[in-house]
Design a protein around this motif. Sequence first.
Motif, PDB file in Angstrom:
ATOM      1  N   GLU A 134      -3.681   9.890  -4.526  1.00  0.00           N
ATOM      2  CA  GLU A 134      -2.344  10.732  -4.590  1.00  0.00           C
ATOM      3  C   GLU A 134      -2.280  11.426  -6.142  1.00  0.00           C
ATOM      4  O   GLU A 134      -0.843  12.194  -6.503  1.00  0.00           O
ATOM      5  N   ARG A 160       1.016   3.930  -3.249  1.00  0.00           N
ATOM      6  CA  ARG A 160       1.029   5.599  -2.520  1.00  0.00           C
ATOM      7  C   ARG A 160       2.107   6.371  -3.220  1.00  0.00           C
ATOM      8  O   ARG A 160       2.336   7.649  -4.032  1.00  0.00           O
ATOM      9  N   ALA A 173      -5.433   3.951  -3.657  1.00  0.00           N
ATOM     10  CA  ALA A 173      -4.559   3.554  -2.955  1.00  0.00           C
ATOM     11  C   ALA A 173      -3.412   4.804  -3.928  1.00  0.00           C
ATOM     12  O   ALA A 173      -3.230   5.938  -3.650  1.00  0.00           O
ATOM     13  N   HIS A 225       0.490  -1.182  -0.309  1.00  0.00           N
ATOM     14  CA  HIS A 225       0.120   0.053  -0.009  1.00  0.00           C
ATOM     15  C   HIS A 225       1.217   1.323   0.078  1.00  0.00           C
ATOM     16  O   HIS A 225       0.597   2.354  -1.040  1.00  0.00           O
ATOM     17  N   LYS A 239       2.279   8.875  -6.197  1.00  0.00           N
ATOM     18  CA  LYS A 239       2.886  10.297  -6.353  1.00  0.00           C
ATOM     19  C   LYS A 239       3.466  10.856  -6.656  1.00  0.00           C
ATOM     20  O   LYS A 239       4.011  11.940  -7.685  1.00  0.00           O
TER      21      LYS A 239
END
Length: 346
Positions: free
Chosen positions: A79, A33, A75, A29, A37
């Motif tokens: 982002e 994320r 997840a 996870h 990003k």
Amino acid sequence: MNTAHKPRLSICDTTLRDGNHAVAHQLAHTDIRAYAKAAELAGADVVEVGHGNGLGASSIQVGLAALSDAEMLNAAKAELRRARLGVLSIPGFASVERHLKPALDCGADEVRVGAHCTEADVTRQQITMLRAMEVTVKGMLLMSHMASAEKLLEQAKLMQAYGAHAVILMDSAGAYTPADVHEKVSTLAENLDIEIGFHAHNNLGLSVMNSLTAIKAGATIIDVTARGFGAGAGNTPLELLAANLHVEEIGSEIQLFEALDAADLAEERFVKHVPTNDSITIASGIAGVFSGFAAPVRSASERFQVDPRKILLELGRRRVVAGQEDTIIEVAMSLAAGDQMQADPM
């Protein structure tokens, strides 16, 4: 496609989907994320997320994922701001009610519906349904080295007729040469009214060159992964494509330094081994065998004490494709029996 109105180059970052193959679908996870990003900052247009074989594929046969489809998608979505969240759906693994609709509920912005390169008709239900729902949907022709340019055009026209916004040729085995890429991509680009994409694997060390050739032949969608993180010898590395786009002044939303940063982050966090070419992945490319077979072929080779390259060449001779993983064991057993007979003649 009318080249006067050719769309700008779009980059689909499949690190969190195709890359999942490289860690037996065990991306965590926090990894998802963090990389989502980074891909957003790097300028990726689409971030594709999920099990290596797409929605609904987590299974004993092709690998159990550490997270559910929903957990992975949620997840990544948390982002993403500008980049679109993408998923892969292969009929047979994914169904409309159990997998596609829940993925859309998780915020998936676009779906790529994949099928073997001569079986586009199996994508009809999903493509037409998604188009009716006004979801961006793209067709993907898997193992496309196994069909002629004319056959691929025939199959791509079916996907276009079903409502696909684009068709992506997938070099699932890393078997393409630049000449193959130019012939097949240009054939589609010149005869379809939708966008064409290209997804390369690096078994013959040609992923970057093939991706650039695809762009010059008319492709407007190119797939990448950080550090080439993916099945077998990996994919077109994000950072190397970004560098070449910069050098050749090919316009896209990709930001060079941020792409380099994303690749560094991926290697620091979850790329346990940067994909490279070895005798097995090279043999896989020559044989035209799905890159995701590398790990199970190595396992079968050790179990039955058979040269893995012989297994791959036999799989290629039989034209085995993804979903036929059980054949690997059958081939290894057959080769082992043959070797034993030669070693112990009557």
